[in-house]
Design a protein around this motif. Sequence first.
Motif, PDB file in Angstrom:
ATOM      1  N   UNK A   9      40.007  31.005  24.742  1.00 43.68           N
ATOM      2  CA  UNK A   9      38.597  31.391  24.863  1.00 43.68           C
ATOM      3  C   UNK A   9      37.719  30.569  23.922  1.00 43.68           C
ATOM      4  N   UNK A  10      38.168  30.387  22.690  1.00 40.51           N
ATOM      5  CA  UNK A  10      37.397  29.575  21.739  1.00 40.51           C
ATOM      6  C   UNK A  10      37.314  28.125  22.226  1.00 40.51           C
ATOM      7  N   UNK A  11      38.424  27.587  22.743  1.00 43.36           N
ATOM      8  CA  UNK A  11      38.412  26.232  23.294  1.00 43.36           C
ATOM      9  C   UNK A  11      37.424  26.124  24.450  1.00 43.36           C
ATOM     10  N   UNK A  12      37.461  27.090  25.359  1.00 44.31           N
ATOM     11  CA  UNK A  12      36.546  27.086  26.503  1.00 44.31           C
ATOM     12  C   UNK A  12      35.098  27.165  26.032  1.00 44.31           C
ATOM     13  N   UNK A  13      34.834  28.014  25.046  1.00 45.48           N
ATOM     14  CA  UNK A  13      33.474  28.156  24.526  1.00 45.48           C
ATOM     15  C   UNK A  13      33.018  26.866  23.834  1.00 45.48           C
ATOM     16  N   UNK A  14      33.901  26.244  23.091  1.00 46.25           N
ATOM     17  CA  UNK A  14      33.537  24.981  22.426  1.00 46.25           C
ATOM     18  C   UNK A  14      33.222  23.895  23.446  1.00 46.25           C
ATOM     19  N   UNK A  15      34.043  23.802  24.473  1.00 43.33           N
ATOM     20  CA  UNK A  15      33.813  22.777  25.489  1.00 43.33           C
ATOM     21  C   UNK A  15      32.510  23.022  26.257  1.00 43.33           C
ATOM     22  N   UNK A 105      38.130  27.809  30.957  1.00 41.25           N
ATOM     23  CA  UNK A 105      37.401  29.037  31.280  1.00 41.25           C
ATOM     24  C   UNK A 105      38.251  29.899  32.214  1.00 41.25           C
ATOM     25  N   UNK A 106      38.835  29.257  33.217  1.00 40.84           N
ATOM     26  CA  UNK A 106      39.732  29.978  34.131  1.00 40.84           C
ATOM     27  C   UNK A 106      40.920  30.541  33.356  1.00 40.84           C
ATOM     28  N   UNK A 107      41.464  29.721  32.452  1.00 37.44           N
ATOM     29  CA  UNK A 107      42.576  30.195  31.621  1.00 37.44           C
ATOM     30  C   UNK A 107      42.194  31.402  30.787  1.00 37.44           C
ATOM     31  N   UNK A 108      41.003  31.380  30.202  1.00 34.50           N
ATOM     32  CA  UNK A 108      40.546  32.516  29.401  1.00 34.50           C
ATOM     33  C   UNK A 108      40.392  33.766  30.265  1.00 34.50           C
ATOM     34  N   UNK A 109      39.865  33.594  31.476  1.00 33.14           N
ATOM     35  CA  UNK A 109      39.710  34.744  32.368  1.00 33.14           C
ATOM     36  C   UNK A 109      41.062  35.325  32.762  1.00 33.14           C
ATOM     37  N   UNK A 110      42.025  34.455  33.046  1.00 34.33           N
ATOM     38  CA  UNK A 110      43.359  34.906  33.433  1.00 34.33           C
ATOM     39  C   UNK A 110      44.020  35.644  32.252  1.00 34.33           C
ATOM     40  N   UNK A 111      43.928  35.066  31.062  1.00 34.53           N
ATOM     41  CA  UNK A 111      44.531  35.711  29.886  1.00 34.53           C
ATOM     42  C   UNK A 111      43.852  37.041  29.561  1.00 34.53           C
ATOM     43  N   UNK A 112      42.534  37.089  29.738  1.00 32.99           N
ATOM     44  CA  UNK A 112      41.823  38.350  29.471  1.00 32.99           C
ATOM     45  C   UNK A 112      42.257  39.430  30.456  1.00 32.99           C
ATOM     46  N   UNK A 113      42.465  39.025  31.698  1.00 32.57           N
ATOM     47  CA  UNK A 113      42.902  39.990  32.725  1.00 32.57           C
ATOM     48  C   UNK A 113      44.319  40.487  32.423  1.00 32.57           C
ATOM     49  N   UNK A 114      45.151  39.593  31.905  1.00 34.25           N
ATOM     50  CA  UNK A 114      46.541  39.953  31.617  1.00 34.25           C
ATOM     51  C   UNK A 114      46.675  40.826  30.358  1.00 34.25           C
ATOM     52  N   UNK A 115      45.660  40.786  29.504  1.00 25.63           N
ATOM     53  CA  UNK A 115      45.748  41.528  28.224  1.00 25.63           C
ATOM     54  C   UNK A 115      45.572  43.014  28.421  1.00 25.63           C
TER      55      UNK A 115
END
Length: 115
Positions: A9-15, A105-115
């Motif tokens: 998420x931090x990586x996605x936000x930085x990018x 961003x997609x990765x962050x969404x997938x990880x958030x859903x899995x959490x």
Amino acid sequence: MHTALVVVTVLAALMAGLSGTVLLLRVRWIVQALQEYGVPGSWWTWLGLAKTAGAVGLLVGLFVPVIGLLAGTGLVLYFTGAAITVARARAYAHIPFPLVYAAPVVGALVLAHAA
């Protein structure tokens, strides 16, 4: 909260934030590309603000998940639209660039859903 979720998420936000900031600062290489793609200059500030707002929303989403979901969804739609814009301009070699920004961003969404 999982470490992978925070890191991605931090990586996605930085990018996304860097991409928005570069656009707001009107860095020459991004301005040239937008002109090549036919994006009106009157849109540039709004597009830069959308990306930076999405970046902030992703970070806030670590604490308020619904905000992260909305911000992430907005950024995925934004970068999908960017890829379509590039394709319509027939700048096919540039299509991977918005997709690279969308991937975390997609990765962050997938990880958030899995959490």
